[in-house]
Design a protein around this motif. Structure first.
Motif, PDB file in Angstrom:
ATOM      1  N   HIS A  59       0.859  -1.181   0.000  1.00  0.00           N
ATOM      2  CA  HIS A  59       0.000   0.000   0.000  1.00  0.00           C
ATOM      3  C   HIS A  59       0.896   1.232   0.000  1.00  0.00           C
ATOM      4  O   HIS A  59       1.620   1.474   0.961  1.00  0.00           O
ATOM      5  CB  HIS A  59      -0.897   0.005   1.234  1.00  0.00           C
ATOM      6  N   VAL A  60       0.846   1.996  -1.063  1.00  0.00           N
ATOM      7  CA  VAL A  60       1.726   3.146  -1.210  1.00  0.00           C
ATOM      8  C   VAL A  60       1.023   4.410  -0.742  1.00  0.00           C
ATOM      9  O   VAL A  60      -0.072   4.718  -1.201  1.00  0.00           O
ATOM     10  CB  VAL A  60       2.143   3.327  -2.681  1.00  0.00           C
ATOM     11  N   ILE A  61       1.640   5.114   0.189  1.00  0.00           N
ATOM     12  CA  ILE A  61       1.112   6.401   0.619  1.00  0.00           C
ATOM     13  C   ILE A  61       2.138   7.450   0.202  1.00  0.00           C
ATOM     14  O   ILE A  61       3.238   7.510   0.748  1.00  0.00           O
ATOM     15  CB  ILE A  61       0.863   6.409   2.129  1.00  0.00           C
ATOM     16  N   ALA A  62       1.790   8.243  -0.796  1.00  0.00           N
ATOM     17  CA  ALA A  62       2.746   9.180  -1.389  1.00  0.00           C
ATOM     18  C   ALA A  62       2.560  10.559  -0.791  1.00  0.00           C
ATOM     19  O   ALA A  62       1.529  11.194  -0.990  1.00  0.00           O
ATOM     20  CB  ALA A  62       2.566   9.214  -2.909  1.00  0.00           C
ATOM     21  N   VAL A  63       3.570  11.010  -0.060  1.00  0.00           N
ATOM     22  CA  VAL A  63       3.520  12.325   0.587  1.00  0.00           C
ATOM     23  C   VAL A  63       4.915  12.943   0.490  1.00  0.00           C
ATOM     24  O   VAL A  63       5.795  12.389  -0.148  1.00  0.00           O
ATOM     25  CB  VAL A  63       3.092  12.199   2.067  1.00  0.00           C
ATOM     26  N   GLY A  64       5.139  14.083   1.123  1.00  0.00           N
ATOM     27  CA  GLY A  64       6.477  14.657   1.150  1.00  0.00           C
ATOM     28  C   GLY A  64       7.382  13.859   2.089  1.00  0.00           C
ATOM     29  O   GLY A  64       6.906  13.102   2.926  1.00  0.00           O
ATOM     30  N   THR A  65       8.707  14.060   1.942  1.00  0.00           N
ATOM     31  CA  THR A  65       9.650  13.324   2.775  1.00  0.00           C
ATOM     32  C   THR A  65       9.387  13.539   4.267  1.00  0.00           C
ATOM     33  O   THR A  65       9.408  12.595   5.054  1.00  0.00           O
ATOM     34  CB  THR A  65      11.087  13.738   2.421  1.00  0.00           C
ATOM     35  N   GLY A  66       9.122  14.781   4.665  1.00  0.00           N
ATOM     36  CA  GLY A  66       8.911  15.084   6.077  1.00  0.00           C
ATOM     37  C   GLY A  66       7.740  14.306   6.642  1.00  0.00           C
ATOM     38  O   GLY A  66       7.825  13.708   7.720  1.00  0.00           O
ATOM     39  N   LYS A  67       6.657  14.286   5.887  1.00  0.00           N
ATOM     40  CA  LYS A  67       5.451  13.587   6.348  1.00  0.00           C
ATOM     41  C   LYS A  67       5.687  12.082   6.364  1.00  0.00           C
ATOM     42  O   LYS A  67       5.246  11.390   7.280  1.00  0.00           O
ATOM     43  CB  LYS A  67       4.285  13.951   5.425  1.00  0.00           C
ATOM     44  N   ALA A  68       6.409  11.584   5.339  1.00  0.00           N
ATOM     45  CA  ALA A  68       6.675  10.143   5.273  1.00  0.00           C
ATOM     46  C   ALA A  68       7.474   9.701   6.493  1.00  0.00           C
ATOM     47  O   ALA A  68       7.174   8.683   7.120  1.00  0.00           O
ATOM     48  CB  ALA A  68       7.424   9.805   3.985  1.00  0.00           C
ATOM     49  N   LEU A  69       8.495  10.489   6.851  1.00  0.00           N
ATOM     50  CA  LEU A  69       9.299  10.143   8.028  1.00  0.00           C
ATOM     51  C   LEU A  69       8.460  10.209   9.297  1.00  0.00           C
ATOM     52  O   LEU A  69       8.596   9.388  10.202  1.00  0.00           O
ATOM     53  CB  LEU A  69      10.505  11.073   8.135  1.00  0.00           C
ATOM     54  N   ARG A  70       7.569  11.190   9.346  1.00  0.00           N
ATOM     55  CA  ARG A  70       6.697  11.322  10.507  1.00  0.00           C
ATOM     56  C   ARG A  70       5.807  10.071  10.643  1.00  0.00           C
ATOM     57  O   ARG A  70       5.568   9.564  11.732  1.00  0.00           O
ATOM     58  CB  ARG A  70       5.854  12.586  10.353  1.00  0.00           C
TER      59      ARG A  70
END
Lengths: 278, 233
Positions: A59-70
């Motif tokens: 399941h891919v959730i595509a967001v910005g790097t900051g949000k992905a790390l969060r």
């Protein structure tokens, strides 16, 4: 009372649909990643092979790097694939993630209007190019989010010793595609990753103006969320995914992914090259 | 860049008619999630609206004012609250519901609920109280009398439910936050339109917009038929 029976049946149906499992029993792997890997089409070309060989459904959730790390920090995903090396190292040092691996790289480019009002087309140094845009107060579209691209842009402004301020500097707080489209509509400059630029350039009224400098190097890493913090994350799946991506097969598939004959990402898990593509 | 609206619309029709699996999957997610949400939230919301309209208790008017203002809450705020509750670090993190269709259903239940309560209250409060009083005088238990009133007002209440459905099936903020816009799983019509637009794939976006338009038309025809039936009686 006919109606009461109907409403009772509706309630029962409602309870049933809520309680029934919404998805099949296939094991799910949750990947938080940046918009550049998802929207360029890279993941679409990689994932079927991994899903077939591993049996996981990604399941891919595509967001910005900051949000992905969060999301990784909060244990809401199992594995993250991002591009902001400093933040990735902090993420691992803080114990949020483990087993970080280099995966691939591409590079950032500065794009802008074809008539190039700030005259940066002849400039090689990206920081000098930004300084020129600031001096001319030519429109510049900034992601303005916590994405890897935005962090790179901030580093470049710092290198240029310029604090971008004023009406010409537009912080939009949106993804790479939106930034490129807004730049095209407003005839402004922006910093983009090469993958998204290549995927979108036919739809844009922009030219590629600055590229090839070492400072525009854009490495991607993949990190498993630390199972010591969240014992129920799918750590097995995360490691299987990292192993597959960094295997010769996964790396070959990354290299084989092209748009109009141009490579978008260059694998570097096996032979760690450290030079930006020309 | 050459794509104009007409070209995109034609492409949209072709996609719809050719049974493009991705497109129909997105449509399926939208309906599955929103139908579940409306079926769960509407009965509860209508009962609450009935209590507010017919029961007398202290602080009733302030409660009505609060419920009416809650209608204006941005759906992204609902999304953020649901996200925080469902996140692994949130109150209900152990349920592992974030980025699932169930999370989207929950978000839409909240939105529909906040919409239906004040609207249904309006319908119920404007109605003739004699239906309630007659039923009670004839010895009906309160819940029986409540069903009598609701049966009397079924067309108004149905219109409220349909308006609520239109609201949640077109809603993008909550769905994208708590669903994560995961392909073929939590990608619904509005989040797909947002994504396709960001990629500059306008035709796909228009196709999805057309589906929503057709749906709105069908709903209105359906509602019109019901109301026609109601007038004839």
């Amino acid at each position: 009372m006919r109606l009461s029976r109907i409403s009772l049946m509706l309630l029962l149906a409602a309870t049933f649909v809520l309680l029934s499992p919404a998805q099949a029993e296939q094991k799910v792997l949750r990947l938080a990643t940046t918009t550049s890997t998802e929207n360029s089409g890279l993941l679409k070309s990689l994932l079927p092979a991994f899903e077939k060989s591993s049996g996981y459904k990604v399941h891919v959730i595509a967001v910005g790097t900051g949000k992905a790390l969060r999301m990784g920090q909060d244990g809401d995903v199992d594995v993250v694939m991002v591009h902001a090396r400093t933040d990735e190292d902090k993420f691992v040092a803080a114990g949020y993630g483990i087993n970080r691996r280099d995966l691939m790289y591409n590079d950032f480019v500065i794009v802008g209007p074809k008539r190039d009002p700030a005259g940066i087309g002849a400039v090689k140094d990206p920081a000098a190019a930004l300084a020129r845009i600031a001096a001319k107060e030519a429109a510049f579209i900034s992601r303005g989010d916590e994405s890897g691209t935005y962090k790179k842009e901030q580093a470049l402004w710092q290198a240029a010793d310029t604090r971008p301020q004023g009406k010409w500097y537009r912080s939009i707080g949106q993804g790479m595609e939106q930034a490129l489209q807004i730049a095209s509509e407003m005839q402004g400059y922006t910093l983009a990753d090469r993958g998204t630029w290549l995927a979108l350039r036919n739809k844009l009224d922009l030219d590629l103006l600055v590229q090839g400098d070492n400072r525009l190097f854009n490495p991607y890493g993949v990190i498993a969320v630390n199972p010591a913090r969240y014992p129920d994350v799918n750590y097995q799946g995360a490691m299987a995914f990292i192993a597959w991506l960094t295997s010769p097969e996964g790396q070959d598939q990354i290299a084989a992914f092209k748009i109009d004959g141009d490579s978008l990402f260059f694998p570097d898990a096996i032979q760690a090259k450290q030079a930006a593509p020309k | 860049m050459e794509e104009n609206l007409g070209h995109a619309s034609l492409y949209a029709l072709r996609l719809l008619l050719s049974g493009d699996p991705d497109l129909w999957n997105i449509i399926g997610v939208s309906f599955s999630v929103s139908v579940r949400a409306i079926l769960i939230s509407t009965p509860l919301a209508v009962v609450l609206a009935f209590l507010i309209a017919y029961a007398r208790f202290p602080a009733r008017h302030p409660l009505i004012a609060v419920l009416q203002s809650l209608q204006s809450i941005p759906t992204v705020v609902v999304g953020l609250l649901v996200y925080m509750l469902l996140s692994r670090r949130g109150l209900f993190g152990d349920l592992h519901l974030l980025f699932t269709q169930t999370a989207m259903v929950i978000g839409q239940i909240v939105i529909a609920f906040l919409f239906v309560v004040p609207m249904a209250h309006g319908v119920l409060a404007a109605a003739d109280r004699r239906a309630w009083e007659t039923a009670r005088t004839l010895g009906a238990a309160p819940w029986r009398a409540m069903l009598t009133v609701m049966t009397e007002l079924r067309f108004g209440l149905l219109a409220v439910a349909i308006a609520a459905f239109a609201r949640i099936i077109t809603e993008v903020g909550t769905s994208i936050m708590v669903g994560g816009n995961i392909e073929s799983f939590t990608r619904n019509i509005p989040t797909a339109i947002a994504l396709e637009t960001s990629k500059g794939e306008f035709a796909q976006g228009i196709a999805l917009g057309l589906v929503l338009l057709v749906l709105a038309l069908l709903l209105n025809v359906f509602l019109g038929m019901l109301q026609g039936k109601g007038e004839m009686r």
